[in-house]
Structures are given as structure tokens and as C-alpha cells.
Write a protein that holds these residues in place. Structure first.
Motif, PDB file in Angstrom:
ATOM      1  N   VAL A  69      -2.480   3.434   1.241  1.00 12.31           N
ATOM      2  CA  VAL A  69      -1.775   2.152   1.245  1.00 12.31           C
ATOM      3  C   VAL A  69      -0.317   2.398   0.846  1.00 12.31           C
ATOM      4  CG1 VAL A  69      -1.678  -0.170   0.308  1.00 12.31           C
ATOM      5  CG2 VAL A  69      -3.898   0.931   0.655  1.00 12.31           C
ATOM      6  N   GLU A  70       0.601   1.985   1.716  1.00  9.37           N
ATOM      7  CA  GLU A  70       2.016   2.165   1.420  1.00  9.37           C
ATOM      8  C   GLU A  70       2.446   1.255   0.272  1.00  9.37           C
ATOM      9  OE1 GLU A  70       3.871   4.486   2.712  1.00  9.37           O
ATOM     10  OE2 GLU A  70       2.239   5.149   4.012  1.00  9.37           O
ATOM     11  N   GLN A  71       3.483   1.679  -0.445  1.00  7.67           N
ATOM     12  CA  GLN A  71       3.972   0.955  -1.626  1.00  7.67           C
ATOM     13  C   GLN A  71       4.195  -0.536  -1.339  1.00  7.67           C
ATOM     14  OE1 GLN A  71       5.342   2.389  -4.740  1.00  7.67           O
ATOM     15  NE2 GLN A  71       6.226   0.505  -5.494  1.00  7.67           N
ATOM     16  N   LYS A  72       4.858  -0.837  -0.225  1.00  6.28           N
ATOM     17  CA  LYS A  72       5.201  -2.233   0.059  1.00  6.28           C
ATOM     18  C   LYS A  72       3.989  -3.087   0.424  1.00  6.28           C
ATOM     19  CE  LYS A  72       9.963  -1.352   1.475  1.00  6.28           C
ATOM     20  NZ  LYS A  72      10.984  -1.497   2.557  1.00  6.28           N
ATOM     21  N   ASP A  73       2.887  -2.446   0.793  1.00  5.66           N
ATOM     22  CA  ASP A  73       1.688  -3.193   1.186  1.00  5.66           C
ATOM     23  C   ASP A  73       0.597  -3.146   0.117  1.00  5.66           C
ATOM     24  OD1 ASP A  73       2.693  -3.723   3.877  1.00  5.66           O
ATOM     25  OD2 ASP A  73       2.411  -1.583   4.217  1.00  5.66           O
ATOM     26  N   ALA A  74       0.857  -2.492  -1.025  1.00  3.16           N
ATOM     27  CA  ALA A  74      -0.176  -2.270  -2.034  1.00  3.16           C
ATOM     28  C   ALA A  74      -0.336  -3.465  -2.968  1.00  3.16           C
ATOM     29  CB  ALA A  74       0.157  -1.021  -2.852  1.00  3.16           C
ATOM     30  N   THR A  75      -1.579  -3.670  -3.430  1.00  9.13           N
ATOM     31  CA  THR A  75      -1.844  -4.668  -4.457  1.00  9.13           C
ATOM     32  C   THR A  75      -1.472  -4.092  -5.822  1.00  9.13           C
ATOM     33  OG1 THR A  75      -4.096  -3.892  -4.833  1.00  9.13           O
ATOM     34  CG2 THR A  75      -3.777  -5.525  -3.075  1.00  9.13           C
ATOM     35  N   ASP A  76      -1.469  -4.930  -6.852  1.00 10.82           N
ATOM     36  CA  ASP A  76      -1.158  -4.455  -8.199  1.00 10.82           C
ATOM     37  C   ASP A  76      -2.141  -3.378  -8.631  1.00 10.82           C
ATOM     38  OD1 ASP A  76       0.981  -6.152  -8.343  1.00 10.82           O
ATOM     39  OD2 ASP A  76      -0.074  -7.716  -9.474  1.00 10.82           O
ATOM     40  N   ARG A  77      -3.396  -3.552  -8.288  1.00 11.39           N
ATOM     41  CA  ARG A  77      -4.411  -2.559  -8.663  1.00 11.39           C
ATOM     42  C   ARG A  77      -4.147  -1.240  -7.948  1.00 11.39           C
ATOM     43  NH1 ARG A  77     -11.022  -3.427  -8.306  1.00 11.39           N
ATOM     44  NH2 ARG A  77     -11.584  -1.380  -9.186  1.00 11.39           N
ATOM     45  N   GLN A  78      -3.782  -1.306  -6.677  1.00 11.61           N
ATOM     46  CA  GLN A  78      -3.501  -0.075  -5.936  1.00 11.61           C
ATOM     47  C   GLN A  78      -2.223   0.593  -6.419  1.00 11.61           C
ATOM     48  OE1 GLN A  78      -3.547  -1.931  -2.089  1.00 11.61           O
ATOM     49  NE2 GLN A  78      -5.689  -1.355  -1.674  1.00 11.61           N
TER      50      GLN A  78
END
Length: 453
Positions: free
Chosen positions: A151-160
């Protein structure tokens, strides 16, 4: 397995603020993309593909000796788009390894670990754990520890975003699956680009085994986006090279103050003082000593030679037990025989200096063949250029040349001859002759000195 190796080198690199393609900026004197191509070429059974775009002609010209397949990406839309462009050229069988022209310190040993794990149903991913993973794509694993997606940084959730295992961008995918995955990529994401990393989730869904490999250190997978990062990797490379030189038996008086911009090979018991620069291919024999602030380029230095401070040697051959400097300059085509001496503020060019011969002070010796045991006095020059053509000076064995002599080429000075100090020699000198060519001295008594009016 046979493999395709794709090197991505199409980006503009705007943060470099340069008129040149980012991948042509140098690390250790070599363009970054050439370092990556050299490493990739070390892998067996591989075919190289180079993706170019911004200033692609210059990149292609710089790398033409690698015989890589050049693929253009003039309007880059992400890493997945780059692989889409090269897809028609990939082999049906085997696997594709993706590398980056701005990640110059990747090791062949790391890539070999990846290829050793490659199978028709295995995707190999290079990952690393970082204390600060900001900016990187996160490796998402399931409860069993299997990789499920990136998962790329800009598409990641807080958990990711809390995951510290990140994607390096380097992966090895089986071609039998990769073509299908590339065709299925979409740009439905925050950046509107085709992410190559999306094939990881596709591989997991297809039941392909995803295995991970780790590099030896973070610098190995660090990319260059600006000149600050370029300088950091330059220092890392120089540190690695300094360690290798010391492990090979060289003494570096300060390992932090040496620059190798090419290849430096050393024998045993070499001593290198501070602020020395080595460019191109340099070979130092055993027992060589190099003083501070020296520059050596494309040269071979024989055993037990001493090079004193602030000397420059370029495209020259130096035999054993020579003495050079300080402040000496050996220009291209210079060859010194055993025990020759080139002293302070002496310059040579296309000069063959015989065994035991000495040019000690403040002299220029160019386009010259000099025999053994010649002594050249201070201030001597070979006048080898008439403004259009170059001419040769030939000096036999055991010649003595007095100080402030001008040898006007073409001219020959035979064995055993002596040239009186202050002479301008325009004619050949035979064996054992004394040659002198001076204006007659006149002394005037009671000569009035000029006075200021």
C-alpha cells in the motif's frame, strides 16, 4: 531461470535542479544508471531493458555499450506504466527483475539471493524495515505472515502507516503471470498512476508464493531525488571502498578523506595519505606510498614507488622504485623506467624516462625519449611545438643537461654528452661531446644605473 532485467530511467528528477537527466549524475565518478547496469550485467542468463524518457537520447548514448533494449516512456505514468511499455519485449518463460537507475548501490549478491528463490510460481520481493518508513509503500501481511499487498503512503490507512516494513521497489516476477497482471493494472489511486506494486495483491489472489529478501543495509536500496541524497550516497560508497582497500592490505591515514572515482587496485603495504583522488582505472603495486593531495587517473604505479604531496599522474606508466614530486605532473603518455625521479614542479608529456634518470626541478619534458642515468638540471625545457606541429627530443644514456637549457626539437643528444648550463641547443650533439650555446658575456665598468625621473 532466464530473466529479463528492466531498469527504470525515464524520470525527470526535477528536484535535482539540473539540465541533465537525474540518472546521469555520478556516484564515485560513474553515472548512477551505469552502476545499475553493471550490477545487472553480472547476473547470468539475463537480457537488459532500459526504460528512458527525459533526455533519453543522452541516457541511451551513455549506456550504449551495454547493448540494452531501449524502451521509451515519454509521458511517464508510474512504474506499472513503465513495465507495460516493456511487456511486448519480455520473454515468454523466465522472470522479470525490476531495478531503478537512481538506486545505484544495489549489490549483485542481493540480486543473486532473489534469483535463487525464483520459480514459475514465485514472486520475490526485496523489502526492508525502517525506523522511519515515511514516504515508502508498506508491506501488508496476513496473520500467517504472508505478504498480501503493498500500500502506497498516500493510499494507506493509519493502521497501515504504522507498518515499518517497506517496499524497495525491486521485485522479481514470473513472466507467465506478469503479463496478465500488467494488463490488469489501473490508475485508480491518489496519484492517478499505474503502480507496479499492485501486482503483489494480484499475485496473492492468484495463489502465487510471495517471498521476501532483505538487503545488507539501507544505503543499498536508497534512491536519489536531490543533491543532498546524492552526496549522502557518495559518502556511503567512498566509505565502503575505503573499508575494502584496508581489508586488502592498504593503509589509509584517514579513511574519510579518500575518493575513488572508478577502480583502485592495490598491492600489499600501500600507504595513502589524506585527500587523494583516484579516477578511472588505477593500479598501485606493493609498497607504494602516496603523499597528501595527490590526483591519479588511469595509471599503473610499480612496486615501492613514492609519490610525494600535490602530484598529478594522468594516463601514465610508472615502473618500480620511482620517486615523484612534490608538485610533479605526469601528463598522458609518460613512462618512467625503474628508479627514475621526477622532482618538484616538473611536468612531463609523452616522455619515456630511462632507468635511474632524474629530472629534479622546474622543468618541462615533452615528446621525449630519454635513456638511462640522465641528469636534467633545473629549468630545462624541451621546445617541442612550433605552433603547428610537435617534434621529438632524443637523449641518450648518461647525458648531463645543465640548468636552464632549451632543447629545440627535433634534436638528438647522444650517449655521454654534456650540455652546458644556459644553452639553447638546436643541433644534434654527438657522443661524449660538450655542447654550449650562450651569448658572449660583456661587463661594463662604472655603468650608471637608471634613476627615476
Amino acid at each position: 531461470m532466464t530473466q529479463d532485467i528492466v531498469i527504470l530511467a525515464a524520470g525527470k528528477g526535477s528536484r535535482m535542479k539540473s539540465a541533465f537527466s537525474k540518472v546521469l549524475h555520478k556516484i564515485g565518478g560513474i553515472p548512477m544508471v551505469r552502476r545499475v547496469l553493471t550490477t545487472a550485467s553480472a547476473l547470468s542468463d539475463s537480457k537488459l531493458h532500459l526504460i528512458v524518457g527525459h533526455q533519453g537520447e543522452q541516457v541511451e548514448t551513455s549506456c550504449q555499450d551495454f547493448s540494452a533494449n531501449i524502451v521509451w516512456q515519454n509521458d511517464p505514468q508510474g512504474t506499472g506504466d513503465a513495465l507495460k511499455r516493456v511487456a511486448p519485449f519480455l520473454q515468454t518463460d523466465g522472470a522479470t527483475l525490476t531495478l531503478y537507475g537512481d538506486v545505484p548501490l544495489i549489490r549483485a549478491s542481493t540480486l543473486e539471493k532473489m534469483t535463487a528463490l525464483s520459480t514459475p510460481n514465485t514472486l520475490v520481493l526485496l523489502t526492508i524495515r525502517l525506523t522511519n518508513p515515511t514516504g515508502y509503500g508498506r508491506i501488508v501481511r496476513n496473520e500467517q505472515g504472508k505478504v498480501m499487498a503493498i500500500v502506497e503512503q498516500k493510499d494507506a490507512t493509519d493502521r497501515q502507516l504504522a507498518i515499518n516494513e517497506v517496499n524497495t521497489g525491486i521485485l522479481l516476477a514470473p513472466n507467465s503471470h506478469l503479463q496478465t497482471w500488467l494488463a490488469a493494472l489501473t490508475n485508480n489511486n491518489a496519484q492517478g498512476e499505474y503502480y507496479l506494486t499492485d501486482v503483489i495483491a494480484m499475485a496473492a489472489q492468484a495463489g502465487v508464493d510471495i517471498v521476501t529478501v532483505n538487503p545488507e543495509n539501507e544505503a543499498e536500496v536508497a534512491g536519489v531525488n536531490d543533491r543532498v541524497q546524492l552526496a549522502a550516497l557518495e559518502r556511503e560508497l567512498q566509505h565502503q571502498q575505503a573499508i575494502a582497500l584496508m581489508q586488502n592490505g592498504a593503509t589509509l591515514l584517514d579513511p574519510a578523506r579518500i575518493d575513488v572515482r572508478g577502480t583502485l587496485t592495490t598491492g600489499n603495504d600501500v600507504i595513502i595519505d589524506v585527500n587523494c583522488v583516484f579516477e578511472g582505472n588505477v593500479v598501485l603495486g606493493s609498497g607504494v606510498e602516496i603523499g597528501p593531495n595527490c590526483f591519479l587517473k588511469n595509471c599503473v604505479i610499480g612496486d615501492n614507488t613514492v609519490i610525494k604531496s600535490n602530484s598529478m599522474i594522468d594516463d601514465s606508466q610508472v615502473a618500480e622504485a620511482c620517486d615523484i614530486g612534490p608538485f610533479a605532473r605526469l601528463r598522458p603518455g609518460t613512462q618512467l623506467a625503474n628508479k627514475a625521479k621526477i622532482g618538484n614542479f616538473v611536468e612531463t608529456k609523452k616522455a619515456l624516462i630511462g632507468e635511474g634518470s632524474k629530472v629534479n626541478h622546474l622543468s618541462y619534458i615533452g615528446d621525449t625519449e630519454m635513456g638511462a642515468n640522465v641528469n636534467v638540471g633545473a629549468g630545462t625545457i624541451t621546445c617541442n611545438y612550433d605552433g603547428v606541429n610537435k617534434f621529438k627530443t632524443q637523449i641518450g644514456d648518461n647525458v648531463f643537461v645543465g640548468s636552464n637549457t632549451s632543447l629545440v626539437a627535433p634534436v638528438q643528444v647522444a650517449e655521454g654528452a654534456t650540455i652546458a648550463a644556459g644553452s639553447t641547443i638546436t643541433k644534434s650533439v654527438s657522443e661524449n661531446q660538450l655542447a654550449f650555446a650562450r651569448a658572449r658575456q660583456t661587463n661594463k665598468d662604472n655603468w650608471p644605473r637608471p634613476s627615476k625621473k
